[in-house]
Design a protein around this motif. Structure first.
Motif, PDB file in Angstrom:
ATOM      1  N   ARG A   1       0.708  -1.329  -0.017  1.00 48.95           N
ATOM      2  CA  ARG A   1      -0.154  -0.045  -0.100  1.00 48.95           C
ATOM      3  C   ARG A   1       0.721   1.227  -0.087  1.00 48.95           C
ATOM      4  NH1 ARG A   1      -2.918  -2.789   4.130  1.00 48.95           N
ATOM      5  NH2 ARG A   1      -2.519  -1.157   5.736  1.00 48.95           N
ATOM      6  N   ARG A   2       2.073   1.182   0.867  1.00 43.06           N
ATOM      7  CA  ARG A   2       2.813   2.359   0.789  1.00 43.06           C
ATOM      8  C   ARG A   2       3.621   2.876  -0.488  1.00 43.06           C
ATOM      9  NH1 ARG A   2       4.070   0.509   6.333  1.00 43.06           N
ATOM     10  NH2 ARG A   2       5.787  -0.598   5.500  1.00 43.06           N
ATOM     11  N   LYS A   3       3.777   1.576  -0.992  1.00 46.94           N
ATOM     12  CA  LYS A   3       4.594   1.767  -2.668  1.00 46.94           C
ATOM     13  C   LYS A   3       3.445   2.387  -3.567  1.00 46.94           C
ATOM     14  CE  LYS A   3       6.609  -1.825  -4.173  1.00 46.94           C
ATOM     15  NZ  LYS A   3       6.812  -3.399  -4.674  1.00 46.94           N
ATOM     16  N   LEU A   4       2.220   2.196  -3.497  1.00 45.03           N
ATOM     17  CA  LEU A   4       1.294   2.551  -4.406  1.00 45.03           C
ATOM     18  C   LEU A   4       1.008   3.845  -4.006  1.00 45.03           C
ATOM     19  CD1 LEU A   4      -1.086  -0.534  -4.579  1.00 45.03           C
ATOM     20  CD2 LEU A   4       0.327   0.453  -6.386  1.00 45.03           C
ATOM     21  N   LEU A   5       0.961   4.218  -2.842  1.00 49.96           N
ATOM     22  CA  LEU A   5       0.680   5.628  -2.446  1.00 49.96           C
ATOM     23  C   LEU A   5       1.736   6.597  -2.654  1.00 49.96           C
ATOM     24  CD1 LEU A   5      -1.445   5.049   0.978  1.00 49.96           C
ATOM     25  CD2 LEU A   5      -2.380   5.732  -1.311  1.00 49.96           C
ATOM     26  N   ARG A   6       2.998   6.154  -2.503  1.00 51.15           N
ATOM     27  CA  ARG A   6       4.161   7.055  -2.973  1.00 51.15           C
ATOM     28  C   ARG A   6       4.067   7.351  -4.312  1.00 51.15           C
ATOM     29  NH1 ARG A   6       7.203   3.788   1.102  1.00 51.15           N
ATOM     30  NH2 ARG A   6       7.581   4.942   2.883  1.00 51.15           N
ATOM     31  N   PHE A   7       3.758   6.227  -5.080  1.00 48.80           N
ATOM     32  CA  PHE A   7       3.731   6.460  -6.442  1.00 48.80           C
ATOM     33  C   PHE A   7       2.663   7.274  -7.115  1.00 48.80           C
ATOM     34  CE2 PHE A   7       1.481   5.234 -10.087  1.00 48.80           C
ATOM     35  CZ  PHE A   7       2.322   5.324 -11.593  1.00 48.80           C
ATOM     36  N   ALA A   8       1.511   7.244  -6.190  1.00 43.57           N
ATOM     37  CA  ALA A   8       0.610   8.323  -6.561  1.00 43.57           C
ATOM     38  C   ALA A   8       0.934   9.657  -6.199  1.00 43.57           C
ATOM     39  CB  ALA A   8      -0.886   7.778  -5.805  1.00 43.57           C
ATOM     40  N   SER A   9       1.486   9.856  -4.934  1.00 47.19           N
ATOM     41  CA  SER A   9       1.674  11.286  -4.426  1.00 47.19           C
ATOM     42  C   SER A   9       2.763  11.940  -5.435  1.00 47.19           C
ATOM     43  CB  SER A   9       2.472  11.068  -3.121  1.00 47.19           C
ATOM     44  OG  SER A   9       3.725  10.257  -3.229  1.00 47.19           O
ATOM     45  N   HIS A  10       3.760  11.037  -5.992  1.00 46.36           N
ATOM     46  CA  HIS A  10       4.774  11.604  -7.126  1.00 46.36           C
ATOM     47  C   HIS A  10       4.040  12.451  -8.084  1.00 46.36           C
ATOM     48  CE1 HIS A  10       8.024   8.762  -5.347  1.00 46.36           C
ATOM     49  NE2 HIS A  10       7.801   9.777  -4.502  1.00 46.36           N
ATOM     50  N   HIS A  11       2.877  11.943  -8.420  1.00 49.52           N
ATOM     51  CA  HIS A  11       2.201  12.570  -9.715  1.00 49.52           C
ATOM     52  C   HIS A  11       0.747  13.100  -9.513  1.00 49.52           C
ATOM     53  CE1 HIS A  11       4.932   9.761 -12.163  1.00 49.52           C
ATOM     54  NE2 HIS A  11       4.899   8.982 -11.441  1.00 49.52           N
ATOM     55  N   TYR A  12       0.313  13.287  -8.333  1.00 47.06           N
ATOM     56  CA  TYR A  12      -0.807  13.839  -7.912  1.00 47.06           C
ATOM     57  C   TYR A  12      -0.783  15.350  -8.120  1.00 47.06           C
ATOM     58  CZ  TYR A  12      -5.414  13.900  -5.770  1.00 47.06           C
ATOM     59  OH  TYR A  12      -6.790  14.506  -5.185  1.00 47.06           O
ATOM     60  N   GLN A  13      -2.013  15.994  -8.811  1.00 44.49           N
ATOM     61  CA  GLN A  13      -2.032  17.304  -8.986  1.00 44.49           C
ATOM     62  C   GLN A  13      -3.193  17.879  -8.347  1.00 44.49           C
ATOM     63  OE1 GLN A  13       0.313  19.210  -9.690  1.00 44.49           O
ATOM     64  NE2 GLN A  13       2.103  17.625 -10.301  1.00 44.49           N
ATOM     65  N   PRO A  14      -3.400  18.944  -7.803  1.00 40.55           N
ATOM     66  CA  PRO A  14      -2.167  19.575  -7.078  1.00 40.55           C
ATOM     67  C   PRO A  14      -1.623  18.821  -5.816  1.00 40.55           C
ATOM     68  CG  PRO A  14      -4.180  20.568  -6.367  1.00 40.55           C
ATOM     69  CD  PRO A  14      -4.509  19.606  -7.375  1.00 40.55           C
ATOM     70  N   PRO A  15      -0.232  18.784  -5.762  1.00 43.12           N
ATOM     71  CA  PRO A  15       0.495  17.884  -4.527  1.00 43.12           C
ATOM     72  C   PRO A  15      -0.198  18.233  -3.347  1.00 43.12           C
ATOM     73  CG  PRO A  15       1.952  19.572  -5.479  1.00 43.12           C
ATOM     74  CD  PRO A  15       0.528  19.439  -6.398  1.00 43.12           C
ATOM     75  N   GLU A  16      -0.396  19.404  -3.031  1.00 42.33           N
ATOM     76  CA  GLU A  16      -1.056  19.788  -1.536  1.00 42.33           C
ATOM     77  C   GLU A  16      -2.291  19.105  -1.402  1.00 42.33           C
ATOM     78  OE1 GLU A  16      -2.074  23.191  -4.292  1.00 42.33           O
ATOM     79  OE2 GLU A  16      -0.463  21.896  -3.949  1.00 42.33           O
ATOM     80  N   HIS A  17      -2.999  18.537  -2.232  1.00 43.86           N
ATOM     81  CA  HIS A  17      -4.491  18.029  -2.009  1.00 43.86           C
ATOM     82  C   HIS A  17      -4.357  16.389  -1.755  1.00 43.86           C
ATOM     83  CE1 HIS A  17      -7.132  21.044  -4.027  1.00 43.86           C
ATOM     84  NE2 HIS A  17      -6.413  21.736  -2.847  1.00 43.86           N
ATOM     85  N   PHE A  18      -2.885  15.985  -1.707  1.00 50.19           N
ATOM     86  CA  PHE A  18      -2.536  14.479  -1.742  1.00 50.19           C
ATOM     87  C   PHE A  18      -2.763  14.310  -0.059  1.00 50.19           C
ATOM     88  CE2 PHE A  18      -0.408  10.623  -1.158  1.00 50.19           C
ATOM     89  CZ  PHE A  18      -0.988   9.884  -2.134  1.00 50.19           C
ATOM     90  N   ILE A  19      -4.061  13.437   0.238  1.00 49.54           N
ATOM     91  CA  ILE A  19      -4.285  13.454   1.952  1.00 49.54           C
ATOM     92  C   ILE A  19      -4.078  12.011   2.273  1.00 49.54           C
ATOM     93  CG2 ILE A  19      -5.850  15.310   1.780  1.00 49.54           C
ATOM     94  CD1 ILE A  19      -8.293  13.263   1.431  1.00 49.54           C
ATOM     95  N   TRP A  20      -3.527  11.148   1.609  1.00 47.52           N
ATOM     96  CA  TRP A  20      -3.402   9.796   1.814  1.00 47.52           C
ATOM     97  C   TRP A  20      -2.075   9.370   2.148  1.00 47.52           C
ATOM     98  CZ3 TRP A  20      -5.941  11.662  -2.433  1.00 47.52           C
ATOM     99  CH2 TRP A  20      -7.295  11.586  -2.436  1.00 47.52           C
ATOM    100  N   GLY A  21      -1.157  10.368   2.622  1.00 47.54           N
ATOM    101  CA  GLY A  21       0.312  10.019   2.837  1.00 47.54           C
ATOM    102  C   GLY A  21       0.344   9.995   4.550  1.00 47.54           C
ATOM    103  N   PRO A  22       1.358   9.809   5.231  1.00 49.93           N
ATOM    104  CA  PRO A  22       1.592   9.553   6.405  1.00 49.93           C
ATOM    105  C   PRO A  22       1.171  10.749   7.235  1.00 49.93           C
ATOM    106  CG  PRO A  22       3.838   9.938   5.647  1.00 49.93           C
ATOM    107  CD  PRO A  22       2.612   9.960   4.298  1.00 49.93           C
TER     108      PRO A  22
END
Length: 453
Positions: free
Chosen positions: A280-301
């Motif tokens: 799950r962490r691998k997939l979420l890190r992959f998504a966070s690298h490409h998510y736009q806008p990055p400040e809206h990514f809420i699935w990280g630690p």
């Protein structure tokens, strides 16, 4: 949810944070290089909760559809319904009880082609042979999905039965049932515009992917089906198929933007069907690298420090503050000792009080701060105490004016002497000494062995 929560020992989580343990054992940077390698493979998974199948899941279904159509400029929010549903799935449905007769095994018998699914009355072989490629039938029929991908929870088709633990074990032992289960999975991948390319679960775009991706972007009820498929894969022994499928859907929705409406569902649902935290962490890190806008990514630690970390920070700050105060106190004491006191008796008393306060401060400071100042403080336990204090002037007797003037000048000079006390009690005698005292104390010159100030 059927018979999932019949016991009393399980306490349901009440917040999203309690449901999500993805980052609890995060090591900081694991497998980030592996993420780059997998990115070239183009493999992904999608989540479609079992919510389309139950009354409580109906709330999740509406929530999932709403999440998929969020405005680009609006920051998304985590769904508690989704988090709780996937939490129960990953934890094998706490307090789940097999109330149905273990000998029924209707899901297994359906896959053995012995009974048709209800209410349509169609056998599994007919579905696999005649429905494959019939996208209209697969799109508009809503009763077959519960039979093709059974779960340990009740769906909207009440003719379909929940899986039982006994049935799962028997299903895995049947090569015939497993073979048809994989064929059913391939049929649904084709419906989504994908194809299975190896035994590890790797998926790639099918030849008609553009048409199917466009349909998938518009028909968002299929996101619920994907969640059910992912759950069923894990129940029936194909957990390793899930991560490649989720990775593909994340790539198509976030990176390639071919299925943009799926982005929220893929992150909120599909990723969390995977039971392994590191995956799950691998997939979420992959998504966070490409998510736009990055400040809206809420699935990280979580950005909040852990309780034990907060305590450590406070303790370090307190120790530093105490060290700083102790150093100031020592500097003031040294400056004070170089001045000529107006009253020797009160000067010695003040100096002794400072020593007592300093010792109390050292005890409260702890081991680290105490060790640094311990050697510089007056130690009352020693049999022979060494005390630094201003020089004590000799008593002025009735002499000539010239001698008196000479003594007066010498009295104004500042010097440091060492008073040797034979025991602790003798230091108290210094409190009664003053320039006018007629008794002269025993004074010796420094021998060079004392500590310089």
């Amino acid at each position: 949810m059927g018979n999932l929560l019949t016991g009393d020992s399980f306490k349901e989580p009440t917040t999203v944070e309690e449901c999500d343990s993805t980052w609890d054992t995060d090591s900081g940077g694991e497998e980030e290089q592996g993420d780059d390698e997998e990115e070239a493979e183009s493999v992904d998974v999608k989540q479609s909760g079992g919510e389309e199948e139950s009354a409580a899941d109906g709330a999740d279904a509406g929530n999932q559809r709403d999440c998929s159509s969020i405005e680009p400029n609006v920051k998304p929010k985590r769904s508690f319904y989704a988090a709780r549903d996937l939490y129960k799935y990953r934890h094998q449905y706490p307090n789940f009880k097999d109330l149905r007769c273990q000998n029924d095994l209707c899901n297994l018998r359906f896959y053995m082609n012995k009974i048709p699914f209800k209410p349509d009355g169609v056998y599994i072989e007919e579905i696999l042979n005649k429905w494959t490629g019939d996208y209209d039938k697969l799109e508009h029929n809503h009763t077959y999905i519960q039979w093709l991908f059974p779960l340990r929870e009740q769906g909207l088709n009440f003719y379909a039965k929940e899986l039982t633990s006994c049935e799962i074990e028997e299903f895995k032992k049947s090569k015939e049932a497993i073979k048809r289960f994989v064929l059913a999975y391939k049929m649904m991948l084709d419906f989504f515009g994908l194809k299975l390319v190896d035994k590890k679960g790797k998926v790639l775009r099918a030849t008609n992917w553009q048409e199917r991706f466009q349909h998938l972007n518009e028909s968002q009820h299929n996101y619920l089906r994907i969640t059910r498929i992912l759950k069923s894969l894990g129940e029936l022994g194909y957990e390793n198929f899930k991560s490649p499928l989720v990775k593909t859907f994340l790539e198509e929705s976030i990176v390639e933007n071919t299925i943009p409406n799926m982005k929220q569902s893929a992150l909120e649902y599909f990723v969390y069907t995977i039971k392994d935290r590191s995956e799950r962490r691998k997939l979420l890190r992959f998504a966070s690298h490409h998510y736009q806008p990055p400040e809206h990514f809420i699935w990280g630690p979580s950005k909040q420090p852990k309780p034990d970390q907060s305590k450590t920070i406070k303790k370090i700050s307190l120790n530093r503050s105490l060290k700083k105060n102790t150093q100031k106190s020592e500097d003031n004491k040294m400056d004070h000792s170089m001045e000529r006191p107006q009253n020797l008796s009160s000067d010695v008393e003040e100096w002794q009080l400072e020593q007592v306060e300093e010792e109390n401060s050292q005890r409260a400071e702890g081991d680290d701060a105490g060790k640094e100042s311990e050697n510089d403080v007056y130690k009352s336990e020693h049999s022979q105490d060494v005390i630094l204090c201003p020089a004590i002037a000799s008593p002025i007797s009735s002499t000539t004016d010239e001698e008196g003037t000479k003594q007066s000048k010498e009295a104004n000079k500042v010097s440091i002497i060492i008073v040797e006390a034979t025991n602790q009690g003798s230091t108290d005698c210094l409190c009664n000494l003053s320039p006018s005292t007629s008794v002269t104390p025993v004074v010796t010159e420094p021998s060079g062995t004392g500590k310089e100030v």
